[in-house]
Design an enzyme around this catalytic site. Structure first.
Site, mmCIF file in Angstrom:
data_model
loop_
_atom_site.group_PDB
_atom_site.id
_atom_site.type_symbol
_atom_site.label_atom_id
_atom_site.label_comp_id
_atom_site.label_asym_id
_atom_site.label_seq_id
_atom_site.Cartn_x
_atom_site.Cartn_y
_atom_site.Cartn_z
ATOM 1 N N LYS A 12 75.179 79.162 63.954
ATOM 2 C CA LYS A 12 75.869 80.376 63.505
ATOM 3 C C LYS A 12 77.357 80.139 63.341
ATOM 4 O O LYS A 12 77.969 80.681 62.428
ATOM 5 C CB LYS A 12 75.595 81.554 64.457
ATOM 6 C CG LYS A 12 74.181 82.092 64.314
ATOM 7 C CD LYS A 12 74.035 83.519 64.774
ATOM 8 C CE LYS A 12 72.619 84.022 64.450
ATOM 9 N NZ LYS A 12 72.267 85.281 65.047
ATOM 10 N N LYS A 15 66.354 87.597 59.254
ATOM 11 C CA LYS A 15 66.751 88.867 58.624
ATOM 12 C C LYS A 15 68.178 88.827 58.090
ATOM 13 O O LYS A 15 68.552 89.678 57.292
ATOM 14 C CB LYS A 15 66.550 90.031 59.597
ATOM 15 C CG LYS A 15 67.325 89.942 60.900
ATOM 16 C CD LYS A 15 67.121 91.206 61.717
ATOM 17 C CE LYS A 15 66.466 90.970 63.058
ATOM 18 N NZ LYS A 15 67.248 90.152 63.984
ATOM 19 N N LYS A 66 63.457 78.824 59.434
ATOM 20 C CA LYS A 66 62.660 80.013 59.763
ATOM 21 C C LYS A 66 63.145 81.221 58.960
ATOM 22 O O LYS A 66 64.313 81.292 58.586
ATOM 23 C CB LYS A 66 62.702 80.302 61.262
ATOM 24 C CG LYS A 66 63.954 80.971 61.752
ATOM 25 C CD LYS A 66 63.702 81.675 63.084
ATOM 26 C CE LYS A 66 64.937 82.514 63.411
ATOM 27 N NZ LYS A 66 64.801 83.473 64.444
HETATM 28 N N1 AQP Z 1 60.689 83.766 61.249
HETATM 29 C C1 AQP Z 1 60.189 84.099 62.415
HETATM 30 N N2 AQP Z 1 58.963 83.689 62.784
HETATM 31 C C2 AQP Z 1 58.441 84.036 63.978
HETATM 32 N N3 AQP Z 1 59.093 84.802 64.878
HETATM 33 C C3 AQP Z 1 60.326 85.240 64.563
HETATM 34 N N4 AQP Z 1 61.219 86.007 65.222
HETATM 35 C C4 AQP Z 1 62.318 86.187 64.448
HETATM 36 N N5 AQP Z 1 62.169 85.527 63.274
HETATM 37 C C5 AQP Z 1 60.939 84.924 63.319
HETATM 38 C C6 AQP Z 1 60.997 86.552 66.549
HETATM 39 O O1 AQP Z 1 61.484 87.882 66.598
HETATM 40 C C7 AQP Z 1 62.031 88.127 67.894
HETATM 41 C C8 AQP Z 1 63.404 88.722 67.842
HETATM 42 O O2 AQP Z 1 64.257 88.115 66.970
HETATM 43 P P1 AQP Z 1 65.783 88.573 66.935
HETATM 44 O O3 AQP Z 1 65.978 89.471 65.830
HETATM 45 O O4 AQP Z 1 66.246 89.075 68.253
HETATM 46 O O5 AQP Z 1 66.551 87.270 66.750
HETATM 47 P P2 AQP Z 1 66.319 86.074 65.843
HETATM 48 O O6 AQP Z 1 65.174 85.264 66.353
HETATM 49 O O7 AQP Z 1 67.655 85.415 65.748
HETATM 50 O O8 AQP Z 1 65.880 86.700 64.454
HETATM 51 P P3 AQP Z 1 66.593 86.581 63.077
HETATM 52 O O9 AQP Z 1 65.788 87.370 62.116
HETATM 53 O O10 AQP Z 1 66.849 85.149 62.732
HETATM 54 O O11 AQP Z 1 67.906 87.352 63.384
HETATM 55 P P4 AQP Z 1 69.375 87.042 62.924
HETATM 56 O O12 AQP Z 1 69.247 86.665 61.480
HETATM 57 O O13 AQP Z 1 70.102 88.321 63.134
HETATM 58 O O14 AQP Z 1 69.849 85.947 63.803
HETATM 59 C C9 AQP Z 1 61.988 86.834 68.655
HETATM 60 O O15 AQP Z 1 60.865 86.898 69.540
HETATM 61 C C10 AQP Z 1 61.805 85.785 67.602
HETATM 62 O O16 AQP Z 1 61.125 84.649 68.089
#
Ligand code: AQP
Length: 335
Positions: A115, A201, A198
């Site tokens: 990040k 969002k 992965k």
């Molecule tokens: N692509 C994914 N595949 C499987 N599991 C996923 N999770 C997120 N993306 C995937 C699971 O969702 C939970 C919470 O995620 P989060 O929003 O707290 O944080 P993150 O993992 O950092 O998700 P993002 O979408 O990538 O968020 P940003 O972009 O804001 O950093 C977790 O259980 C995660 O494993």
């Protein structure tokens, strides 16, 4: 009976609109755990502000995430569902734990490195560096036995375990050391444009992800545009990461095995396969979307649910926080 249940803690950041990665990787599995475990599911808004958020959007999304939790089937009678910032103990415990965490171990975290590379040196907040300490506070305050984590979060759970052991060894046993919960099903959903990453969002290109709230037409278009290859065979192979990802999605959406999918699309190319992937997602998400809209039209109900959740969460979290304060040597407040 209640006492013997193991405790699970997890949360999602309202840092963007939720994707099918959050759905298949987290929410769909959380629902399966609600009878067997004592579950705490949180909307981690304090984590979301580690990167810039627009206040109005953050407020809207926080309620939408709550509506999504409920629409996916999390029952507020069976799970403690709450908004992280409503429980002051999270911020307070995070400060205390900050003083038992080394900057060296934080700067080695992959998510921090990724990040900070993405947002540029000058806009990296200290919060982005200390994010895992807040996550440790989240988990330890509820004496969680198990934390469902994707492979990208494993490092953060490791540091939680290290911080907890350090505190326990320095004082006396205070925290339960949490274990990762590896679900029986559940998939890691990859970016539709860059299937080596992965699905996230906060990706810049909307074609990279499918949102839980995307309308059917948008879902069809995004699956159509998903990157594949020129091999032209529906096969679960590392040489075909785009197809592999779409097969994973079809498998979690329909319950069909990978072998079954390979057999079904043998000799057919990608057009029908992609169409079926899109339709399977739509079929699963449509009822969820309708329920989300109903919940969002009933703000009083949402408020009642997060208020009730925060009462229970607050009780448990404050108890752990007081224990930490006492062990550290703070003078107890007079009642
Ligand atoms: N692509 C994914 N595949 C499987 N599991 C996923 N999770 C997120 N993306 C995937 C699971 O969702 C939970 C919470 O995620 P989060 O929003 O707290 O944080 P993150 O993992 O950092 O998700 P993002 O979408 O990538 O968020 P940003 O972009 O804001 O950093 C977790 O259980 C995660 O494993």
């Amino acid at each position: 009976m209640e006492e013997s249940k193991k405790v699970i803690f997890s949360g999602i950041q309202p840092s963007g609109n939720l994707t099918i990665g959050n759905y298949y990787g987290a929410l769909k599995n959380w629902v399966k755990l609600q009878d067997e475990y004592d579950t705490y599911y949180c909307i981690v808004d304090l984590h979301a502000i580690t990167v810039k958020q627009e206040p109005k959007e953050l407020r809207r999304r926080t309620l939408e995430v709550l509506a999504i939790y409920l629409a996916c089937g999390l029952d507020p009678e069976k799970n403690t569902i709450f908004i992280q910032s409503h429980i002051p103990a999270h911020s307070e415990a995070a400060w205390l734990l900050n003083c038992f965490t080394y900057t060296g171990e934080l700067s080695r975290m992959t998510q921090f490195k990724d990040k900070s590379a993405r947002y540029g040196e000058s806009s990296i907040s200290a919060g982005l560096l200390t994010y895992p300490v807040l996550m440790a506070a989240d988990i330890l305050l509820y004496n969680a036995d198990l934390v469902p984590v994707g492979s990208d979060q494993k490092q953060h759970l490791e540091i939680t375990r290290d911080i907890a052991s350090r505190f326990n060894n320095l004082y006396s046993p205070t925290f339960k050391i949490p274990e990762p919960y590896i679900g029986k099903s559940g998939a890691r959903i990859m970016d539709l444009q860059h299937p080596e990453k992965k699905m996230s969002k906060s990706a810049d290109n909307p074609n990279s992800y499918i949102l839980i709230m995307d309308p059917p037409e948008v879902i069809r278009n995004k699956i159509n545009r998903a990157v594949t290859d020129t091999i032209g065979v529906v096969k679960y192979s590392d040489d075909q990461p785009g197809i592999k990802n779409l097969m994973d999605i079809l498998s979690v959406a329909t319950g069909k095995g990978i072998d079954e999918i390979e057999r079904e699309y043998e000799g057919q190319g990608y057009a029908k396969f992609k169409k079926d992937v899109g339709e399977a997602i739509i079929e699963e998400l449509l009822p969820v979307q309708n329920k989300v809209k109903e919940y969002l039209n009933n703000k009083d109900l949402l408020e009642a649910i997060y208020t009730k959740g925060s009462e229970k969460a607050n009780y448990v979290a404050r108890k752990t926080l007081s224990k930490m304060q006492r062990k550290i040597g703070f003078v107890a407040k007079s009642r």
